[in-house]
Design a protein around this motif. Structure first.
Motif, short mmCIF file in Angstrom:
data_model
loop_
_atom_site.label_atom_id
_atom_site.label_comp_id
_atom_site.label_asym_id
_atom_site.label_seq_id
_atom_site.Cartn_x
_atom_site.Cartn_y
_atom_site.Cartn_z
N HIS A 45 0.94 -1.42 0.06
CA HIS A 45 -0.12 0.10 0.05
C HIS A 45 0.85 1.23 0.13
N VAL A 46 2.01 1.04 0.58
CA VAL A 46 2.78 2.25 0.67
C VAL A 46 3.32 2.56 -0.76
N HIS A 47 3.57 1.71 -1.42
CA HIS A 47 4.36 1.48 -2.70
C HIS A 47 3.10 1.32 -3.86
N ALA A 48 2.03 1.68 -3.57
CA ALA A 48 0.86 1.25 -4.47
C ALA A 48 1.08 1.20 -5.91
N ALA A 49 1.71 2.36 -6.42
CA ALA A 49 1.78 2.84 -7.90
C ALA A 49 2.56 1.45 -8.34
N ASP A 50 3.53 0.88 -7.71
CA ASP A 50 4.30 -0.19 -8.08
C ASP A 50 3.92 -1.47 -7.78
N CYS A 51 3.02 -1.59 -6.74
CA CYS A 51 2.67 -3.10 -6.07
C CYS A 51 1.38 -3.50 -6.36
N LEU A 52 0.56 -2.62 -6.74
CA LEU A 52 -0.90 -2.97 -6.89
C LEU A 52 -1.42 -2.56 -8.21
N TYR A 53 -2.35 -3.33 -8.81
CA TYR A 53 -3.18 -2.96 -10.09
C TYR A 53 -4.55 -3.39 -9.75
N VAL A 54 -5.22 -2.87 -10.77
CA VAL A 54 -6.49 -3.06 -10.62
C VAL A 54 -7.07 -4.34 -11.15
N ASP A 55 -7.61 -5.23 -10.41
CA ASP A 55 -8.04 -6.68 -10.77
C ASP A 55 -9.06 -6.63 -11.83
N PRO A 56 -9.06 -7.00 -13.29
CA PRO A 56 -10.02 -6.88 -14.09
C PRO A 56 -11.37 -7.38 -13.66
N HIS A 57 -11.26 -8.56 -12.82
CA HIS A 57 -12.45 -9.33 -12.34
C HIS A 57 -13.44 -8.57 -11.42
N THR A 58 -12.51 -7.91 -10.40
CA THR A 58 -13.19 -7.36 -9.25
C THR A 58 -12.96 -5.68 -9.16
N GLN A 59 -12.15 -5.23 -9.95
CA GLN A 59 -11.86 -3.64 -10.22
C GLN A 59 -11.40 -3.34 -8.68
N GLU A 60 -10.81 -4.32 -7.86
CA GLU A 60 -10.27 -3.87 -6.73
C GLU A 60 -8.61 -3.70 -6.89
N PRO A 61 -8.11 -2.99 -5.93
CA PRO A 61 -6.51 -3.09 -5.89
C PRO A 61 -6.05 -4.27 -5.53
N THR A 62 -5.16 -4.95 -6.24
CA THR A 62 -4.58 -6.48 -6.17
C THR A 62 -3.03 -6.25 -6.16
N ASN A 63 -2.45 -7.37 -5.19
CA ASN A 63 -1.06 -7.28 -5.57
C ASN A 63 -0.49 -7.60 -6.87
N VAL A 64 0.42 -7.31 -7.36
CA VAL A 64 0.67 -7.51 -8.68
C VAL A 64 1.29 -8.91 -9.25
#
Length: 484
Positions: free
Chosen positions: A51-70
């Motif tokens: 979450h601290v490095h969300a721009a790198d570590c998270l993406y939007v899951d196409p199934h749920t539209q939620e932030p998910t670990n890359v």
């Protein structure tokens, strides 16, 4: 839920009543036990790190539209591969690459598994239920952001007979089934991260002979499943140790465990392979080995970069610019650069599978499995050689706080070029924890064997993976010239 926080991760561990044994004691709460709490807190920090490095570590899951670990991503472009790479780098920095089984390792494997349901289904869809199960489990893994452990190797009992899989009464095998699922019995090694996992997985490692149907299993089960037992190795953590004195072992002991399946029931919806040897032996076709080596090499690069920085500062603190030391530091720099080059080449030569899933180039990374198992122990040796007896002359935090000892330490144990005694002690204590403590010894063994041995990986590269066509063409050309 998608990407969890560290607090949510710890709460999940507290809710799960598993059978974890450490140093002869069954542990009820791994987040509070003095020999396990440090590892739990460090892993919680890695969950927070996404979450601290969300721009790198998270993406939007196409199934749920939620932030998910890359690490759950199934890349559909070269750009997504690079984005995932950046996130994996950030995650590895959470332990300086010392923890080899952070959750992203298993996430990467299962993303590859689920990307190829046709491989799991087999010819004519004979394992269609298993294919559906693996896809559903990977979605659960990503959406709940759970932590997995695994066991893939059978225990060593007698090397003269261990290779005879059929009839082996120690390794995991199917011993029955009910209307609820299959019953498995036996043991496997090595369940790294077991105290900090939410679920246990079993899947193929070495190929099986055609008749080994009882052993051709793949499944996942929660850690609180009855009959699932973990016997952890001796803890490398020192309860109550000051982080100044034990900067790594107080934080990064991820633990390893011998895993026992005492007639464990695996529900049908968690069974991925049930006795199909052909499918069991074909799972490299999912691309999981490429994903595994990608995560492992990124993690190893972070550890090499950290070790190079540590060794360089050690030499500076004792004013060591001898040719031997400069050469060893240059050797470490070579390891860093060659590992980075391999990763960059794997991205540059990335390829698209017929179904649109992208993978890094496996040929660029295959040699790393053999060489990192040699380079990492050599790095530990170099740090030991540079440190020498200075690794054993490191005042503790309590000694620094003693009014009588402090001025003497400042006078007689400071570093070169005016470096403070505090920094010298901190750096050399860090180095000892890296190479000489119980955690350092475990790290030495782990790096040599965690992707199997260097020897086996070199043999596999030569016999199965390496494209020798150009080498043969050059040889044939020269032989034809010599015959003229």
């Amino acid at each position: 839920m998608a990407a969890r926080t560290g607090r949510q991760f710890l709460e999940g561990l507290r809710r799960t009543k598993r059978e974890i044994w450490v140093d002869g004691e069954r542990v009820e709460d791994v987040t509070a036990h003095p020999k396990l709490a440090g590892g739990a807190e460090s892993l919680a920090a890695i969950f927070d790190r996404q979450h601290v490095h969300a721009a790198d570590c998270l993406y939007v899951d196409p199934h749920t539209q939620e932030p998910t670990n890359v690490s759950h991503m199934i890349p559909r472009s070269r750009e997504e591969l690079r984005r995932r790479h950046a996130g994996l780098v950030r995650l590895s920095e959470g332990s300086m690459g010392i923890m080899g089984r952070t959750p992203d390792y298993m996430n990467m494997k299962f993303a590859a598994f689920a990307s190829a349901p046709g491989v799991w289904a087999g010819a004519n869809g004979r394992n269609e239920r298993g294919a559906r199960n693996i896809v559903a489990f990977q979605r659960h893994l990503a959406q709940a952001d759970i932590s997995l452990t695994h066991t893939i190797i059978q225990p060593t009992i007698d090397k003269r007979t261990d290779g005879r899989v059929v009839g082996n009464k120690v390794t995991v095998r199917k011993v029955g089934q009910t209307d609820k699922g299959i019953i498995v019995r036996g043991a496997r090694v090595l369940a790294t991260l077991a105290p900090y996992a939410d679920e246990q997985t079993v899947y193929p490692s070495q190929p099986l002979p055609p008749e080994a149907t009882d052993y051709a299993l793949a499944f996942a089960i929660p850690l609180d499943t009855p009959g699932l037992i973990f016997l952890c190795r001796d803890s490398a953590a020192t309860p109550g140790a000051d982080p100044f004195d034990r900067p790594l072992s107080s934080r990064f002991d991820e633990q390893d465990a011998f895993c026992i399946f005492d007639d464990v029931l695996v529900p049908w919806d968690r069974v991925f392979i049930d006795g199909d040897v052909s499918i069991y032996n074909s799972l490299r076709d999912t691309g999981y080995a490429i994903n595994m080596t990608t995560q492992s090499t990124i993690r190893a690069l972070t550890k090499l970069e950290f070790a190079y920085g540590l060794a360089s500062r050690m030499a500076e603190l004792i004013g060591d610019r001898s040719p031997a030391t400069i050469e060893m530091l240059g050797e470490m720099a070579c390891y860093v650069r060659m590992t980075a080059n391999a990763l960059e080449l794997s991205l540059e030569k990335a390829w698209e599978r017929a179904d649109g899933v992208w993978f890094p180039d496996g040929a660029a990374l295959d040699p790393m499995r053999g060489m990192l198992a040699v380079w990492m122990p050599r790095v530990a040796e170099i740090i030991t050689l540079i440190g020498s007896h200075n690794l054993l002359t490191t005042p503790s935090r309590a000694q620094f706080h003693d009014a009588r000892l402090r001025p003497l330490i400042d006078e007689m144990l400071h570093g070169a070029d005016g470096a403070a005694a505090d920094e010298r002690a901190q750096v050399f204590r860090l180095a000892w924890d890296f190479v000489g403590s119980a955690l350092g010894g475990r790290g030495f063994l782990y790096e040599r064997f965690y992707l199997t041995s260097a020897a086996r990986n070199k043999q596999t590269l030569h016999e199965r993976l390496f494209d020798r066509s150009r080498s043969r063409a050059l040889l044939d050309d020269m032989l034809s010239r010599a015959a003229r």
